[in-house]
Design an enzyme around this catalytic site. Structure first.
Site, mmCIF file in Angstrom:
data_model
loop_
_atom_site.group_PDB
_atom_site.id
_atom_site.type_symbol
_atom_site.label_atom_id
_atom_site.label_comp_id
_atom_site.label_asym_id
_atom_site.label_seq_id
_atom_site.Cartn_x
_atom_site.Cartn_y
_atom_site.Cartn_z
ATOM 1 N N THR A 53 0.828 -1.205 0.000
ATOM 2 C CA THR A 53 0.000 0.000 0.000
ATOM 3 C C THR A 53 0.863 1.255 0.000
ATOM 4 O O THR A 53 0.405 2.333 -0.377
ATOM 5 C CB THR A 53 -0.954 -0.004 1.211
ATOM 6 O OG1 THR A 53 -1.733 -1.210 1.175
ATOM 7 C CG2 THR A 53 -1.894 1.184 1.209
ATOM 8 N N TYR A 141 6.135 -12.194 4.641
ATOM 9 C CA TYR A 141 4.975 -11.810 3.832
ATOM 10 C C TYR A 141 4.752 -12.917 2.822
ATOM 11 O O TYR A 141 5.522 -13.085 1.875
ATOM 12 C CB TYR A 141 5.257 -10.471 3.154
ATOM 13 C CG TYR A 141 4.102 -9.855 2.389
ATOM 14 C CD1 TYR A 141 2.843 -10.430 2.363
ATOM 15 C CD2 TYR A 141 4.284 -8.659 1.698
ATOM 16 C CE1 TYR A 141 1.785 -9.848 1.672
ATOM 17 C CE2 TYR A 141 3.247 -8.057 0.999
ATOM 18 C CZ TYR A 141 1.998 -8.657 0.992
ATOM 19 O OH TYR A 141 0.972 -8.074 0.298
ATOM 20 N N LYS A 166 2.598 -12.739 7.784
ATOM 21 C CA LYS A 166 1.485 -12.049 7.126
ATOM 22 C C LYS A 166 1.068 -12.929 5.966
ATOM 23 O O LYS A 166 1.763 -13.001 4.946
ATOM 24 C CB LYS A 166 1.937 -10.667 6.647
ATOM 25 C CG LYS A 166 0.909 -9.932 5.798
ATOM 26 C CD LYS A 166 1.472 -8.617 5.268
ATOM 27 C CE LYS A 166 0.503 -7.968 4.296
ATOM 28 N NZ LYS A 166 1.038 -6.676 3.756
#
Length: 301
Positions: A53, A141, A166
């Protein structure tokens, strides 16, 4: 803060920041700090600069370092900073070491971007980065469904500073299996696909979730999290329905407007410019209007 401290903190809303740009296309330090302050004041306790993001893959090394410095300075001891790092091993290691020096509490290692990823190679990549900063907590991630619990467990065996995952594979059944194969209680498992997927992943073992919405309306993300933590799924789904339109707009067209929707909302709130870098683009007039309708429904405009 010990590894255990950050592991516990990850069981929360893990906010992924936007990177505001000024009219000249440079990082807008003042508005960046203001967005961060507003986020933390809204109840966010873990902040990740240089995530997707944040438009990580469009940022130079100098800009990622600037983002970490701004974040650490802006949040102080009010929130834990987990800085995103990635690209080739040397670049990821340099980013991790800078984050350590700057005062971040941990790093999030982006999924390796490479057309040929072997299971052993995945472990080797993350081990090289994690081992370079043994005193810093590490969050993985995960976006590759081929990576299983065995690989994550092997990495955690080799690197005790790996504390969290994550998980951003859009498959809660796969997540449930991977988390249990790696050790559900060994690591903190964070639902990595934001608010829309959080209830499903919490039902099978996640204890935190990531959020881009937290840039815009942190209180909504925190309220959803509190319901999920209390296993009040009926109440959680009321908040889910409240933010559903916003998150579906971000997820449409294979998430092409994921960042653009968040920045458009911030622009309409007067918090930063709507500018994004290619290969993303600003929203159409129709989508800008849709964002405005959503903000009005939340009484933010």
């Amino acid at each position: 803060m010990s590894f255990d401290d950050l592991s516990a903190n990850l069981a929360s809303v893990v906010a992924i920041t936007v990177t505001p740009f000024d009219a000249g296309g440079e990082v807008d330090e003042k508005n960046y700090a203001a967005v961060l302050d507003r986020m933390v004041e809204g109840g966010i306790s873990v902040v990740t600069p240089n995530g997707n993001t944040s438009e990580f893959y469009t940022l130079s090394a100098a800009e990622t370092e600037l983002a970490v410095r701004i974040t650490v300075d802006a949040v102080g001891d009010r929130a834990a900073v987990v800085a995103g790092v990635g690209h080739d091993v040397a670049t990821a290691v340099a980013g991790a070491r800078f984050a350590d020096r700057a005062g971040a509490r941990g790093i999030m290692i982006h999924q390796p971007v490479h057309p040929y990823v072997s299971l052993d190679g995945w472990v080797d990549y993350h081990r090289a980065v994690a081992a370079a900063v043994p005193e810093l907590s590490v969050v993985l991630y995960m976006r590759n469904p081929r990576i299983g619990g065995a690989q994550i467990a092997a990495l955690a065996d080799a690197c005790p500073n790996v504390v969290g995952v994550k998980y951003a594979v859009p498959d809660p059944v796969r997540f449930a299996s991977v988390a249990r194969d790696a050790g559900l209680d060994r690591l903190t498992w964070v639902a990595g696909l934001a608010e829309l997927s959080a209830p499903g992943y919490f039902a099978v073992g996640a204890t935190g979730f990531t959020s881009g919405l937290a840039n815009v309306a942190p209180e909504l993300s925190v309220q959803l999290f509190r319901c999920l933590r209390a296993q009040e799924f009926g109440a959680a789904m009321e908040f889910w329905e409240f933010v559903r339109g916003f998150e579906e707009l971000r997820a449409s067209n294979e998430s092409a407007n994921n960042v653009s929707v968040v920045k458009e909302a911030l622009a309409q709130l007067g918090l930063c410019r709507r500018d994004v870098r290619p290969p993303a683009s600003v929203l159409s007039e129709a989508d800008r209007s849709a964002v405005g309708v959503l903000l009005n429904s939340w009484s933010l405009l």
